[in-house]
Structures are given as structure tokens and as C-alpha cells.
Scaffold this motif. Structure first.
Motif, short mmCIF file in Angstrom:
data_model
loop_
_atom_site.label_atom_id
_atom_site.label_comp_id
_atom_site.label_asym_id
_atom_site.label_seq_id
_atom_site.Cartn_x
_atom_site.Cartn_y
_atom_site.Cartn_z
N SER A 111 44.00 46.07 35.89
CA SER A 111 44.97 45.04 36.23
C SER A 111 45.44 45.24 37.67
CB SER A 111 46.15 45.09 35.28
OG SER A 111 46.84 46.34 35.40
N ALA A 112 46.03 44.21 38.25
CA ALA A 112 46.44 44.26 39.66
C ALA A 112 47.43 45.37 39.92
CB ALA A 112 47.00 42.91 40.08
N ASP A 113 48.28 45.70 38.94
CA ASP A 113 49.27 46.76 39.13
C ASP A 113 48.78 48.12 38.65
OD1 ASP A 113 49.30 46.48 36.40
OD2 ASP A 113 51.43 45.97 36.24
N SER A 114 47.52 48.20 38.24
CA SER A 114 46.91 49.43 37.73
C SER A 114 47.57 49.93 36.45
CB SER A 114 46.95 50.56 38.78
OG SER A 114 46.15 50.22 39.89
N ALA A 154 41.56 38.47 36.31
CA ALA A 154 41.96 37.53 37.35
C ALA A 154 43.03 36.63 36.77
CB ALA A 154 40.77 36.71 37.84
N GLY A 156 45.87 37.50 36.08
CA GLY A 156 46.62 38.29 35.12
C GLY A 156 46.02 38.33 33.74
N SER A 200 35.76 41.70 39.59
CA SER A 200 37.10 41.35 40.05
C SER A 200 37.67 42.50 40.84
CB SER A 200 38.02 41.02 38.86
OG SER A 200 38.15 42.12 37.99
N ASP A 201 38.70 42.23 41.63
CA ASP A 201 39.30 43.24 42.49
C ASP A 201 40.80 43.03 42.50
OD1 ASP A 201 40.28 44.72 44.75
OD2 ASP A 201 38.22 44.79 45.50
N PRO A 202 41.58 44.10 42.26
CA PRO A 202 43.04 43.93 42.29
C PRO A 202 43.56 43.38 43.60
CG PRO A 202 42.46 46.03 41.28
CD PRO A 202 41.20 45.46 41.85
N GLU A 203 42.80 43.58 44.70
CA GLU A 203 43.23 43.05 45.99
C GLU A 203 43.04 41.54 46.08
OE1 GLU A 203 44.72 44.89 48.23
OE2 GLU A 203 44.52 46.68 46.98
N PRO A 205 43.61 39.07 43.39
CA PRO A 205 44.04 39.06 41.98
C PRO A 205 43.73 37.79 41.21
CG PRO A 205 45.93 38.77 43.43
CD PRO A 205 44.77 39.09 44.32
N ASP A 206 43.43 36.69 41.88
CA ASP A 206 43.28 35.42 41.15
C ASP A 206 41.85 34.90 41.14
OD1 ASP A 206 46.03 35.22 40.53
OD2 ASP A 206 46.44 34.46 42.55
#
Length: 588
Positions: A111-114, A154, A156, A200-203, A205-206
Motif C-alpha cells: 500500500s502507499a503508506d507501507s 492503485a 487505495g 504498481s508503485d506507491p510513488e 498511487p493511482d
């Protein structure tokens, strides 16, 4: 070693062998197993290096780098039919635990916030809390096949692609893209032939990238992107790569997005590393230079700050398996290039086997052997600069004429630019002859760069020695140097003990010994015996050679006078022949 001022000619391809330090590991058991407290990240300015951990698995599916918690997660694929795990390592390459994820884990995404690690396995996409490692959710998949599936995050939400096929040729069947809503599976309606790979990449996020796998039936697969910002998944640009004649189709092994979202890199085994504009998937104005000859693209990853890109490859010998360079190919800077070698490193970068820490201080690489049955995790801290190396003066052999079955030295000298290596460097060599290739034992070079590689040739005839230096963390590999030789048969010697005089009627006895260098002489040897006297020359009964090389010749001379006996060995596949003679004065 001899050194010259550093040189770095523009545009020249270089490579370097990573100096490996094997890290001792304790393997985790089912569920979360704490093994050691986390080790703090090395401070800026730490000495460049490569720490290597042997991964406790015989198959590999995915790797995810968690910079918030300074961890690396690696799934063990299909090692077992049940109780597979995610292996957890810290940024120092030490295993700190493992978490059980059931059957056939095949994809992971963070997830984007790890805070959540999503893991796809045979019957569900699991959501794992990265602090407690409790399962916070599990979305059942549409089917429960043994075929692997990718997962991405992506908007969330997790997304995954799967095929209902439950056999071995998973890529040959149609795949469908699924999402989730209210913890339930949602069919997005997007589907395509062959396996669909997601990234996908947390950097970013969408957005996630979806790429189609190449198969015998699908020779022109696509790459596309999806915007997951809203409730409806929106497909972005798409592209296929084959020309009008159907040539040049994509063979995607990995894909990565730049942290700013502007570009997408594709590891294409049929082409190399493609750099695309994310807005329309057109080629970037400047392409990456081709991979070294003999290398096939297998992985790609942007550093967390977008400054660098790592390009993994499948290659052999001293051909680089990994390039690290500025993410912008227009910079023109020469890449750092690394070659992995053998039992301590793996032989190549595994597909989808690269990842960076967010600050770009560490590059993580999963390597594998040629058979794909063993795996290693490298924690690489790239150096600020690399220096050239070269072999000087050619190669020579000692002795000058190599002989089958006897030790021979292949001598040369290695010259290094830049700083002295932290430890003695090693060179390797391969002998090629009619029996194929044989790798010789590596040797350390002396302080002046001289070295001698030892060999015992096993075959008579032409042979070629190729000597390599695959580099260390601060020195690029040298261009291989070769030496062609002709391996001779081993010499033999016949020695005789004969009387000076003999009486014709009493006969005479000659004894002797046959010796040979190199390999042992074969059993059952017989020697020719030729007698020459005043009546002429004739062949006598051959003499048998005993196991210790001794032999005896008995003769009743037919004439008085000077009689000469010539005793000879005809030779064999590995030994030259030899003769010796003795003259006896025969009296009546």
C-alpha cells in the motif's frame, strides 16, 4: 597491482563482478518468526559493497521493498503445495522473519503508506498488517487455480489478474482483471489471452500498468495503464510493438514506473530496456543504450528518488547481468555494470528481481542459477565511481609446450586503475578443447598483477584458454584474453641394461624399463624387438611390460660379431613412442 590513471571513455561499455559476502541466515518457520532485531541503515558515505543472502527456496515469485520499515519481502512461489511463506529481510540482508501465506503465493504489492502488504495466493488475495502481521483482510478469488496471479495496488485498492486454468501451461489461457469493493471481488470486465502482469508503485498511487505475456499464440502482446482514481477503472493508452510484418513483438519480463509518473520502463527480452512516455506509451526521445552483447533483459527498477534506473539481464560469464545508470538516458553517463558469477552469487537477475530503497542508497536484486532452482538476495550499495581493468602483455604457458596429463600454468598480468582493491582480486579461466569447456579454479593475482592459472590438460590437440576478470565493487571487468595452444602427447623413455659381450651358444638377456610422463601408461603394453647382425635385420618376439614398467628380452644370437637390439614402444593415445638400442659383441 600495476595501476594507471583512471580513464572512462565516453560511450564505452563496461562491467564489474560484484564482490560477494555470504550472510549467514536462520530460516523462519510457519507464521511470523522473529530472528533478529532490525539493523539500522548504513550511514551516508558507507563503503560500497554487496551483501548476499542465500534465499531458502527453490522457486521465486515476487519481491517488494518496504522503505518505511526497511524490509524486503520475497515470496517463495511454488516451493510447497501448502504452507508457503513470505520471507522477510532487513536492509542489511539479514532474515528477520517469515509469515505463512498458504498455497502458491505469486504476487505482492505494498500500500502507499507501507501499512499493508497484499499477497495473492491460490484462493485469495491476503491483506497483511506490516506491523503486527495479522491478516486484516482476505478477498476470495474467482477461482482457485494453481496458476500464479499478479497483484497491484492503485487508488487505495488491490487489483489482481487470474486465469481459471489449473494446469501447467498457465500463460496459454485467458486472464481476467479483478478489483474489490466492500471486501468483495469485482470483475472489471477487462480480460485478454495469456497471463496478465500487473505493476504498481506507491510513488504513483493511482495508476497501475498491465502487460500481456507473450506466447506462441499471442506474438504481439500489449502494454496498457489504468487510472484507479475514481469508482470506475479507466484504461489509459495502450500499445503493441510488432511491425507490419509481425516482427518485434514485446516479450515483457518486467515493467517499472518512474516515481514522478512520467515514464514507464519495460524489460523486453526481445529488445532490451524500452523507455516509454507514460502519457501515450510512445518511445522516449532518447533510448537507453543496448544491453551488452549476450545479455537479455529480465528486470527493471527506478530508484525511489527517480535519479537512477537498474536494468537486470540474463547473461553468462563476464557479460554484465546488471546495469545501474541515470534514469535519464540523455545524461550520457557510462553505466555501472555488474556481472554475477556462480555458486556464491547466482548467474543472472531473475525476472522481476530488482527493487530500490526509497532514498536510492540500496539496490536489491534477486539472482538465480541457470536452472532456476536456487536464489540469492543481493543488497548492493553502488560505488560513486568505477575504474577500468585490463590484461596486459598477453598470456603464456609454463612449460612452453603443454603436455597432456601434466600440470601447466597459464600466466598473465592484470592491471587495475583507481584505488587498490580491499582484498586480492581473482581471475578465472576456462579451457576449451574437443571435449567442450572446463572451468578452472580461480586464482588470486599477486601484488604486481601477475597470476598463474593451473591446469592439467586431459586431451591431446588444440585447446584455447580464456582468462577473465569479472571485476570487484570498484573495478569493471577486463576484456577477456585468450591463448590458443597445442597440447602434446606425454613423452616416454625406454632404458636398457645389456651385457657388453655374450657367447653365441649360451644366449643373452637384456632387461629394461619403460617410463612415461603424464597419465599412467596403459596395461598390457608390449614392446617391439628388432635384431640387426651381419646376416641382416629381423623382428623378434615382442617383450611384455610388467605393471612396474620392467621387461626382459631373451635371445639366442644366430651369428657372431656385433649384434644390435632396438627395443621400441609405439605409443598410445596419450603418450609418444620411444626406442632404445644396445649393441652386444657375440663370440662363438
Amino acid at each position: 597491482m600495476n595501476r594507471k590513471p583512471s580513464r572512462n571513455p565516453s560511450g564505452k561499455q563496461h562491467s564489474v563482478r560484484i564482490a560477494a559476502t555470504l550472510v549467514a541466515l536462520t530460516l523462519g518457520t510457519a507464521g511470523l518468526t522473529a530472528l533478529a532485531p532490525p539493523v539500522a541503515r548504513a550511514a551516508d558515505g558507507a563503503v560500497p559493497g554487496d551483501t548476499v543472502a542465500k534465499l531458502p527456496m527453490s522457486s521465486y515469485a515476487a519481491m517488494v521493498v518496504d522503505s518505511v520499515h526497511e524490509r524486503v519481502y520475497v515470496t517463495d512461489g511454488q516451493d510447497r503445495t501448502t504452507n508457503n511463506v513470505v520471507h522477510i529481510y532487513n536492509f542489511e540482508g539479514q532474515k528477520t522473519g517469515s509469515v505463512s501465506v498458504g498455497t502458491v503465493p505469486s504476487g505482492m504489492a505494498l500500500s502507499a503508506d507501507s501499512g499493508t502488504l497484499y499477497v495473492s495466493q491460490s484462493s485469495a488475495v491476503l491483506a497483511l498488517d506490516t506491523v503486527t502481521w495479522e491478516r486484516t483482510g482476505a478477498v476470495a478469488t474467482a477461482t482457485a487455480p494453481m496458476c500464479p496471479r499478479d497483484v497491484a495496488v492503485a487508488g487505495g485498492k488491490p487489483w489482481h489478474a487470474e486465469t481459471p486454468y489449473n494446469g501447467t501451461d498457465c500463460a496459454a489461457f485467458r486472464s481476467t482483471l479483478y478489483g474489490t469493493a466492500d471486501s468483495k471481488l469485482v470483475n472489471t470486465g477487462w480480460n485478454a489471452a495469456s497471463r496478465l502482469r500487473l505493476e504498481s508503485d506507491p510513488e504513483v498511487p493511482d495508476r497501475f500498468v498491465m502487460a500481456q505475456t507473450r506466447t506462441a499464440a499471442e506474438t504481439d502482446p500489449f502494454v496498457t495503464t489504468f487510472d484507479a482514481t475514481g469508482d470506475t477503472l479507466v484504461r489509459g493508452p495502450q500499445r503493441r510493438f510488432a511491425d507490419a510484418q509481425g516482427q518485434g513483438g514485446l516479450d515483457m519480463k518486467d515493467v517499472a514506473q518512474s516515481p514522478d509518473g512520467r515514464r514507464i520502463a519495460v524489460a523486453d527480452a526481445a529488445y532490451g530496456t524500452r523507455l516509454l512516455e507514460a502519457a501515450d506509451l510512445s518511445d522516449a526521445p532518447v533510448a537507453y543504450q543496448p544491453l551488452p552483447e549476450g545479455a537479455t533483459a529480465s528486470a527493471v527498477a527506478f530508484s525511489g528518488d527517480g535519479t537512477y534506473i537498474a536494468r537486470g539481464a540474463t547473461a553468462t560469464g563476464g557479460v554484465p547481468d546488471l546495469l545501474v545508470q541515470p534514469a535519464d538516458p540523455a545524461s550520457g553517463r557510462t553505466p555501472l555494470e555488474f556481472a554475477f558469477e556462480g555458486a556464491l552469487d547466482g548467474d543472472r537477475v531473475a525476472p522481476r528481481g530488482l527493487g530500490w530503497s526509497a532514498d536510492g542508497s540500496r539496490l536489491f536484486a534477486v539472482t538465480t542459477n541457470r536452472a532456476g532452482t536456487e536464489y540469492w538476495l543481493h543488497v548492493i550499495q553502488p560505488p560513486a565511481a568505477q575504474y577500468d581493468s585490463r590484461f596486459t602483455g598477453g598470456l603464456s604457458t609454463t612449460p612452453g609446450q603443454p603436455v597432456v596429463g601434466e600440470p601447466a600454468g597459464i600466466r598473465g598480468r592484470l592491471e587495475l586503475d583507481g584505488p587498490a582493491p580491499a582484498e586480492p582480486v581473482r581471475v578465472t579461466a576456462v579451457r576449451h578443447d574437443a571435449n567442450g569447456d572446463r572451468k578452472l579454479a580461480a586464482v588470486e593475482a599477486e601484488a604486481d598483477g601477475s597470476f598463474t592459472v593451473l591446469d592439467v590438460p586431459s586431451l591431446v590437440g588444440d585447446a584455447t584458454y580464456t582468462v577473465s576478470f569479472t571485476g570487484d565493487i570498484t573495478h569493471r571487468p577486463a576484456e577477456d584474453v585468450t591463448l590458443a595452444v597445442t597440447v602434446a602427447k606425454a613423452p616416454t623413455t625406454v632404458t636398457l641394461q645389456a651385457p657388453a659381450e655374450a657367447v653365441k651358444s649360451e644366449g643373452l638377456t637384456i632387461t629394461g624399463t619403460l617410463t612415461g610422463r603424464g597419465r599412467a601408461l596403459p596395461a598390457g603394453i608390449t614392446l617391439s624387438v628388432v635384431r640387426t647382425d651381419r646376416k641382416g635385420t629381423g623382428t623378434l618376439t615382442s617383450a611384455a611390460v610388467a605393471a612396474d614398467g620392467s621387461f626382459t628380452v631373451h635371445d639366442l644370437p644366430r651369428a657372431a660379431g656385433q649384434v644390435t637390439y632396438e627395443i621400441g614402444y609405439a605409443g598410445d593415445e596419450l603418450h609418444d613412442g620411444a626406442t632404445a638400442s644396445a649393441t652386444v659383441r657375440v663370440r662363438n
